[in-house]
Write a protein that holds these residues in place. Structure first.
Motif, PDB file in Angstrom:
ATOM      1  N   GLU A   1     -59.435-140.934 -74.150  1.00 43.50           N
ATOM      2  CA  GLU A   1     -58.744-140.623 -73.014  1.00 43.50           C
ATOM      3  C   GLU A   1     -58.729-138.763 -73.090  1.00 43.50           C
ATOM      4  O   GLU A   1     -58.135-138.286 -73.949  1.00 43.50           O
ATOM      5  CB  GLU A   1     -57.490-141.175 -72.790  1.00 43.50           C
ATOM      6  CG  GLU A   1     -56.878-140.711 -71.314  1.00 43.50           C
ATOM      7  CD  GLU A   1     -55.781-141.551 -71.097  1.00 43.50           C
ATOM      8  OE1 GLU A   1     -55.493-142.408 -71.452  1.00 43.50           O
ATOM      9  OE2 GLU A   1     -54.814-140.994 -70.200  1.00 43.50           O
ATOM     10  N   PRO A   2     -59.465-138.224 -71.893  1.00 41.02           N
ATOM     11  CA  PRO A   2     -59.071-136.764 -72.124  1.00 41.02           C
ATOM     12  C   PRO A   2     -57.777-136.449 -71.886  1.00 41.02           C
ATOM     13  O   PRO A   2     -56.941-137.099 -71.219  1.00 41.02           O
ATOM     14  CB  PRO A   2     -59.949-136.547 -70.885  1.00 41.02           C
ATOM     15  CG  PRO A   2     -60.105-137.535 -69.864  1.00 41.02           C
ATOM     16  CD  PRO A   2     -59.848-138.441 -70.778  1.00 41.02           C
ATOM     17  N   GLU A   3     -57.513-135.045 -72.399  1.00 45.38           N
ATOM     18  CA  GLU A   3     -56.081-134.727 -72.450  1.00 45.38           C
ATOM     19  C   GLU A   3     -56.146-133.181 -72.400  1.00 45.38           C
ATOM     20  O   GLU A   3     -56.995-132.511 -72.604  1.00 45.38           O
ATOM     21  CB  GLU A   3     -55.081-135.154 -73.636  1.00 45.38           C
ATOM     22  CG  GLU A   3     -55.730-134.551 -74.890  1.00 45.38           C
ATOM     23  CD  GLU A   3     -55.169-135.154 -76.274  1.00 45.38           C
ATOM     24  OE1 GLU A   3     -54.352-136.344 -76.099  1.00 45.38           O
ATOM     25  OE2 GLU A   3     -55.304-134.687 -77.228  1.00 45.38           O
ATOM     26  N   VAL A   4     -55.192-132.601 -71.862  1.00 46.43           N
ATOM     27  CA  VAL A   4     -54.861-131.074 -71.789  1.00 46.43           C
ATOM     28  C   VAL A   4     -54.433-131.056 -73.401  1.00 46.43           C
ATOM     29  O   VAL A   4     -53.379-131.552 -73.995  1.00 46.43           O
ATOM     30  CB  VAL A   4     -53.692-130.945 -70.825  1.00 46.43           C
ATOM     31  CG1 VAL A   4     -53.420-129.395 -70.851  1.00 46.43           C
ATOM     32  CG2 VAL A   4     -54.189-131.278 -69.399  1.00 46.43           C
ATOM     33  N   THR A   5     -54.903-129.805 -73.739  1.00 48.47           N
ATOM     34  CA  THR A   5     -54.462-129.163 -75.137  1.00 48.47           C
ATOM     35  C   THR A   5     -53.892-127.730 -74.774  1.00 48.47           C
ATOM     36  O   THR A   5     -54.189-127.088 -73.741  1.00 48.47           O
ATOM     37  CB  THR A   5     -55.573-129.117 -76.101  1.00 48.47           C
ATOM     38  OG1 THR A   5     -56.803-128.373 -75.673  1.00 48.47           O
ATOM     39  CG2 THR A   5     -56.258-130.659 -76.064  1.00 48.47           C
ATOM     40  N   GLY A 101     -52.201-136.397 -57.230  1.00 48.22           N
ATOM     41  CA  GLY A 101     -50.720-136.734 -57.713  1.00 48.22           C
ATOM     42  C   GLY A 101     -50.378-136.376 -59.105  1.00 48.22           C
ATOM     43  O   GLY A 101     -49.017-135.510 -59.086  1.00 48.22           O
ATOM     44  N   GLU A 102     -50.859-136.953 -59.964  1.00 42.66           N
ATOM     45  CA  GLU A 102     -50.392-136.799 -61.545  1.00 42.66           C
ATOM     46  C   GLU A 102     -50.853-135.749 -61.929  1.00 42.66           C
ATOM     47  O   GLU A 102     -51.943-135.472 -61.861  1.00 42.66           O
ATOM     48  CB  GLU A 102     -50.704-138.171 -62.141  1.00 42.66           C
ATOM     49  CG  GLU A 102     -50.354-137.906 -63.391  1.00 42.66           C
ATOM     50  CD  GLU A 102     -50.776-139.073 -64.522  1.00 42.66           C
ATOM     51  OE1 GLU A 102     -51.223-140.084 -63.867  1.00 42.66           O
ATOM     52  OE2 GLU A 102     -50.519-139.175 -65.882  1.00 42.66           O
ATOM     53  N   GLN A 103     -49.985-135.080 -62.331  1.00 39.77           N
ATOM     54  CA  GLN A 103     -50.203-133.737 -63.368  1.00 39.77           C
ATOM     55  C   GLN A 103     -50.121-134.246 -64.529  1.00 39.77           C
ATOM     56  O   GLN A 103     -49.184-134.759 -65.183  1.00 39.77           O
ATOM     57  CB  GLN A 103     -48.906-132.745 -63.068  1.00 39.77           C
ATOM     58  CG  GLN A 103     -49.109-132.144 -61.669  1.00 39.77           C
ATOM     59  CD  GLN A 103     -48.430-130.509 -61.664  1.00 39.77           C
ATOM     60  OE1 GLN A 103     -48.220-130.173 -62.250  1.00 39.77           O
ATOM     61  NE2 GLN A 103     -48.365-130.270 -60.211  1.00 39.77           N
ATOM     62  N   PHE A 104     -51.208-133.728 -65.337  1.00 41.80           N
ATOM     63  CA  PHE A 104     -51.370-134.136 -66.782  1.00 41.80           C
ATOM     64  C   PHE A 104     -50.861-132.964 -67.360  1.00 41.80           C
ATOM     65  O   PHE A 104     -51.388-131.690 -67.496  1.00 41.80           O
ATOM     66  CB  PHE A 104     -52.878-134.383 -67.036  1.00 41.80           C
ATOM     67  CG  PHE A 104     -53.560-135.784 -66.380  1.00 41.80           C
ATOM     68  CD1 PHE A 104     -53.516-135.897 -65.164  1.00 41.80           C
ATOM     69  CD2 PHE A 104     -53.527-136.845 -67.305  1.00 41.80           C
ATOM     70  CE1 PHE A 104     -53.989-136.974 -64.762  1.00 41.80           C
ATOM     71  CE2 PHE A 104     -53.662-137.990 -66.554  1.00 41.80           C
ATOM     72  CZ  PHE A 104     -54.103-138.077 -65.159  1.00 41.80           C
ATOM     73  N   PHE A 105     -50.034-133.215 -68.405  1.00 40.01           N
ATOM     74  CA  PHE A 105     -49.238-132.169 -69.172  1.00 40.01           C
ATOM     75  C   PHE A 105     -49.918-131.829 -70.513  1.00 40.01           C
ATOM     76  O   PHE A 105     -50.102-132.611 -71.040  1.00 40.01           O
ATOM     77  CB  PHE A 105     -47.861-132.136 -69.226  1.00 40.01           C
ATOM     78  CG  PHE A 105     -47.049-131.900 -68.169  1.00 40.01           C
ATOM     79  CD1 PHE A 105     -46.881-132.671 -66.990  1.00 40.01           C
ATOM     80  CD2 PHE A 105     -46.137-130.741 -68.096  1.00 40.01           C
ATOM     81  CE1 PHE A 105     -46.371-132.253 -65.693  1.00 40.01           C
ATOM     82  CE2 PHE A 105     -45.593-130.380 -66.852  1.00 40.01           C
ATOM     83  CZ  PHE A 105     -45.685-131.082 -65.690  1.00 40.01           C
ATOM     84  N   GLY A 106     -49.990-130.574 -70.824  1.00 43.68           N
ATOM     85  CA  GLY A 106     -50.351-130.368 -72.392  1.00 43.68           C
ATOM     86  C   GLY A 106     -49.031-130.568 -73.306  1.00 43.68           C
ATOM     87  O   GLY A 106     -47.713-130.785 -72.645  1.00 43.68           O
ATOM     88  N   PRO A 107     -49.046-130.549 -74.361  1.00 43.54           N
ATOM     89  CA  PRO A 107     -48.256-130.765 -75.446  1.00 43.54           C
ATOM     90  C   PRO A 107     -46.856-129.604 -75.483  1.00 43.54           C
ATOM     91  O   PRO A 107     -45.871-129.507 -76.038  1.00 43.54           O
ATOM     92  CB  PRO A 107     -48.482-130.869 -76.818  1.00 43.54           C
ATOM     93  CG  PRO A 107     -49.968-130.193 -76.548  1.00 43.54           C
ATOM     94  CD  PRO A 107     -50.365-130.485 -75.210  1.00 43.54           C
ATOM     95  N   GLY A 108     -47.475-128.456 -74.798  1.00 43.18           N
ATOM     96  CA  GLY A 108     -46.611-127.153 -74.659  1.00 43.18           C
ATOM     97  C   GLY A 108     -46.786-126.346 -75.970  1.00 43.18           C
ATOM     98  O   GLY A 108     -47.213-126.688 -76.888  1.00 43.18           O
ATOM     99  N   THR A 109     -46.276-124.918 -75.723  1.00 47.73           N
ATOM    100  CA  THR A 109     -46.167-123.969 -76.716  1.00 47.73           C
ATOM    101  C   THR A 109     -44.551-123.552 -76.734  1.00 47.73           C
ATOM    102  O   THR A 109     -44.090-123.229 -75.701  1.00 47.73           O
ATOM    103  CB  THR A 109     -46.993-122.988 -76.409  1.00 47.73           C
ATOM    104  OG1 THR A 109     -48.659-123.369 -76.492  1.00 47.73           O
ATOM    105  CG2 THR A 109     -46.822-121.899 -77.448  1.00 47.73           C
ATOM    106  N   ARG A 110     -44.216-123.706 -77.837  1.00 53.28           N
ATOM    107  CA  ARG A 110     -42.760-123.058 -78.280  1.00 53.28           C
ATOM    108  C   ARG A 110     -42.822-121.814 -78.423  1.00 53.28           C
ATOM    109  O   ARG A 110     -43.505-121.521 -79.418  1.00 53.28           O
ATOM    110  CB  ARG A 110     -42.221-123.914 -79.086  1.00 53.28           C
ATOM    111  CG  ARG A 110     -40.720-123.393 -79.453  1.00 53.28           C
ATOM    112  CD  ARG A 110     -40.064-123.979 -80.705  1.00 53.28           C
ATOM    113  NE  ARG A 110     -39.646-125.296 -80.535  1.00 53.28           N
ATOM    114  CZ  ARG A 110     -39.229-126.217 -81.509  1.00 53.28           C
ATOM    115  NH1 ARG A 110     -38.562-125.614 -82.327  1.00 53.28           N
ATOM    116  NH2 ARG A 110     -38.990-127.376 -80.795  1.00 53.28           N
ATOM    117  N   LEU A 111     -42.281-120.672 -77.660  1.00 54.56           N
ATOM    118  CA  LEU A 111     -42.258-119.541 -77.753  1.00 54.56           C
ATOM    119  C   LEU A 111     -40.843-118.947 -78.153  1.00 54.56           C
ATOM    120  O   LEU A 111     -39.927-119.457 -77.337  1.00 54.56           O
ATOM    121  CB  LEU A 111     -42.755-118.746 -76.287  1.00 54.56           C
ATOM    122  CG  LEU A 111     -42.656-117.188 -76.476  1.00 54.56           C
ATOM    123  CD1 LEU A 111     -43.803-116.651 -77.636  1.00 54.56           C
ATOM    124  CD2 LEU A 111     -43.035-116.555 -75.070  1.00 54.56           C
TER     125      LEU A 111
END
Lengths: 114, 116
Positions: A1-5, A101-111
């Motif tokens: 499944e494609p994902e945001v990176t 509708g659905e926003q696909f989120f990435g795992p995030g970057t902690r700054l």
């Protein structure tokens, strides 16, 4: 499944330095977003991007911030002259065509700004 | 401007029991979506469930269901048969699809702890 990176997963920088946070949205998505979450607080909208330009931005997104889609895949958030209060998780998200509708989120970057 | 309010900063539930998380919102828009997102300790944002405002039927996804009261602007999440893996922050979110480009407005979140 494609994902945001998103890269990097964690970025540590000195106050006053510039950082670039990178995101690769899902390939057929057309709308892109950046959100910020200061530790222990709610997720806040920063900016949306469509058709190679900013669609909407919040009051948080001042001249210190900029976004760019330098090629067909990457979507970047640049923070100039970082401040201590920029320390947060930064999430990239994307939506498929038609604002389904659905926003696909990435795992995030902690700054972390020291 | 739209606002989303989650009045329960923290909640706990025993494993296998049912819990309901509250959310209210304020908007003058008529065309919008509502979401519940789960954020485990990894801090990844995971979509739990979505409700289109034009639909009267409440959305359900396995053990998760919502009680959408459009007139009252209320959107609560019910988790049935709670599992330890449900322990997380839960965010209610609003998205106007009438004119803006779909940015999400989040509530402050509810920290849910499922106890064995």
């Amino acid at each position: 499944e494609p994902e945001v990176t998103q890269t990097p997963s964690h970025q540590v920088t000195q106050m006053g330095q510039e950082v670039i946070l990178r995101c690769v949205p899902i390939s057929n998505h057309l709308y892109f977003y950046w959100y910020r979450q200061i530790l222990g607080q709610k997720v806040e909208f920063l900016v949306s991007f469509y058709n190679n330009e900013i669609s909407e931005k919040s009051e948080i997104f001042d001249d210190q911030f900029s976004v760019e889609r330098p090629d067909g895949s990457n979507f970047t958030l640049k923070i100039r002259s970082t401040k201590l209060e920029d320390s947060a998780m930064y999430f990239c998200a994307s939506i498929p065509p038609g604002l389904a509708g659905e926003q696909f989120f990435g795992p995030g970057t902690r700054l972390t700004v020291l | 401007a739209q606002t989303v309010t989650q009045s329960q900063p923290e909640m706990s539930v025993q494993e296998a029991e049912t819990v309901t998380l509250s959310c209210t919102y304020d908007t003058s828009e008529s065309n919008y979506y509502l979401f519940w997102y789960k954020q485990p300790p990894s801090r990844q944002m995971i979509l739990v469930i979505r409700q289109e405002a034009y639909k009267q039927q409440n959305a359900t996804e396995n053990r998760f269901s919502v009680n959408f009261q459009k007139a009252a602007k209320s959107f609560s999440l019910k988790i049935s048969d709670s599992q330890l893996g449900d322990t997380a922050m839960y965010f209610c979110a609003f998205m106007n699809i009438g004119g803006s480009q779909g940015n999400l407005i989040f509530g402050k979140g509810t920290k849910l702890s499922v106890k064995p």
